[in-house]
Design a protein around this motif. Structure first.
Motif, short mmCIF file in Angstrom:
data_model
loop_
_atom_site.label_atom_id
_atom_site.label_comp_id
_atom_site.label_asym_id
_atom_site.label_seq_id
_atom_site.Cartn_x
_atom_site.Cartn_y
_atom_site.Cartn_z
N ARG A 90 105.70 22.60 -12.79
CA ARG A 90 106.57 22.35 -13.93
C ARG A 90 107.98 22.91 -13.69
NH1 ARG A 90 103.19 23.91 -17.16
NH2 ARG A 90 103.92 25.92 -17.99
N ASP A 91 108.05 24.09 -13.10
CA ASP A 91 109.34 24.68 -12.79
C ASP A 91 110.13 23.81 -11.83
OD1 ASP A 91 108.92 26.82 -14.46
OD2 ASP A 91 108.34 28.22 -12.86
N ARG A 92 109.44 23.15 -10.91
CA ARG A 92 110.13 22.25 -9.97
C ARG A 92 110.59 20.98 -10.67
NH1 ARG A 92 105.69 22.73 -6.31
NH2 ARG A 92 105.42 20.47 -6.43
N LEU A 93 109.69 20.39 -11.44
CA LEU A 93 109.98 19.09 -12.04
C LEU A 93 111.17 19.13 -13.01
CD1 LEU A 93 106.39 17.66 -12.71
CD2 LEU A 93 107.98 17.05 -10.86
N VAL A 94 111.27 20.20 -13.78
CA VAL A 94 112.35 20.25 -14.78
C VAL A 94 113.71 20.45 -14.13
CG1 VAL A 94 110.79 21.07 -16.58
CG2 VAL A 94 112.07 22.75 -15.20
N LYS A 95 113.74 20.70 -12.83
CA LYS A 95 115.01 20.84 -12.11
C LYS A 95 115.42 19.54 -11.40
CE LYS A 95 114.23 25.75 -11.21
NZ LYS A 95 113.95 26.78 -10.16
#
Length: 376
Positions: free
Chosen positions: A44-49
């Motif tokens: 999730r931390d990757r996707l939101v970036k």
């Protein structure tokens, strides 16, 4: 070596566009992903970036803001499935188990009230997405969205079979699989919903309109394969894209595969532009809007592909372009010799097909055809 591949500027005759509320849409999708806990914390931390809201804002630059946000949330959800289950999860190497998970998610999409996967964050997010599709679209559009989701799920199970075996499909099979496993077809109903109209059945079901959507999917997925090759080759585990398929199927070097993949997508892009012009001339106002949205979808994927950290990989920079060219490497009107899609070239009336010049840049079409005779 793969790291030395330099991707040249890709041909794009489509002007860029973006929804004026793209910043707010991107922030809204970040909040949505957090609320539903889509994927693992790391994923999730990757996707939101990855600027997914900006990508969706480019697909529907003139669309209803609430639907652009719906599309953005849905695209992030799709990455939650594709990255979380298929690419990085253990179940992505177990086609039978993956099929079971995806069938359950299909049931949730069909009937959100079904007591199934009640504690699964992806299922909860999908229930929310379905409710919003119902709110902004018609019953028929919701049904087509579910059908398209099923096609996508079916194709990623096919891909999982290759992942488990470590095998590489032939070009024809890969082309057919890629029309669906890139999750492009599930976006198509959103193009109508985003502008509050519904295509007439006789137009939507026509071969030419269906082919236009498939051409858009081909260009988008070939571009994605080219632009994401660096990222995939440097990631652990199995990867599959058109460059690997061409190398394996035809015995090409990585550079030759890159050149051929670009030539293939250029030829399809030229055909798409000719067919789009024809459909816009003979179709309804709704069809003209749909065709314009397909073009926005293609350009959105291109702009996102050269700008998102998902593909530029700042920690290990990829040699991808920062812009586009208006000159195709291959604008031949002859069909690619890929049976799954060669019928596309039969759809344009002869009067709309361009005359084939004897040569281009000193290379005759006869020479070009002979050079690529193995694959079209």
């Amino acid at each position: 070596m793969a790291s030395e591949l330099i991707v040249p500027p890709l041909y794009s005759p489509i002007a860029p566009a973006i929804h004026p509320r793209h910043t707010e849409i991107d922030a809204g999708t970040t909040a949505w992903a957090e609320y539903f806990c889509i994927g693992s914390r790391e994923l999730r931390d990757r996707l939101v970036k990855h600027d997914i809201g900006t990508f969706s804002a480019r697909i529907l630059p003139d669309g209803r803001e609430e639907v652009v946000l719906l599309l953005s949330d849905f695209v992030l959800w799709l990455f939650g499935v594709d990255d979380g289950y298929c690419e990085e999860g253990e179940v992505g190497r177990l086609p039978g188990e993956l099929a079971g998970v995806l069938h359950r998610l299909t049931r949730v999409a069909q009937n959100p009230q079904t007591s199934m996967l009640d504690d699964d964050p992806l299922a909860a997010g999908l229930r929310d997405l379905r409710a919003r599709v119902d709110r902004y679209g018609t019953a028929d559009q919701a049904a087509r969205w579910v059908d398209a989701l099923r096609e996508y799920f079916f194709s990623v199970v096919w891909e999982a079979g290759h992942r488990r075996a470590g095998s590489v499909p032939g070009l024809n099979d890969y082309t057919l699989m890629r029309l669906y496993d890139g999750a492009t077809s599930v976006v198509l109903p959103m193009l109508e919903i985003g502008h509050g109209y519904e295509l007439q059945p006789h137009e939507r079901s026509s071969h030419a309109v269906r082919a236009a959507g498939e051409m858009a999917s081909f260009v988008i997925t070939w571009d994605n394969d080219v632009l994401s090759d660096h990222k995939e080759r440097h990631a652990p585990g199995y990867h599959l894209n058109v460059l690997r398929v061409l190398q394996n199927d035809l015995g090409l070097t990585a550079e030759e595969a890159l050149d051929l993949a670009i030539a293939q997508r250029d030829r399809v892009m030229c055909l798409f532009m000719r067919l789009s012009k024809h459909l816009s001339r003979v179709g309804s106002p709704q069809l003209r809007q749909y065709v314009a949205s397909l073009a926005h979808f293609i350009r959105a994927a291109q702009d996102w592909g050269i700008s998102s950290v998902r593909y530029t990989t700042p920690d290990n920079p990829a040699n991808i372009p920062t812009g586009f060219t208006d000159i195709p490497t291959d604008d031949s009107p002859e069909p690619l010799e890929i049976p799954a899609i060669s019928w596309w070239w039969d759809l344009l009336p002869e009067a709309t097909s361009p005359a084939m010049p004897e040569s281009r840049n000193g290379i005759t079409w006869r020479d070009r055809k002979q050079r690529w005779s193995r694959v079209g």
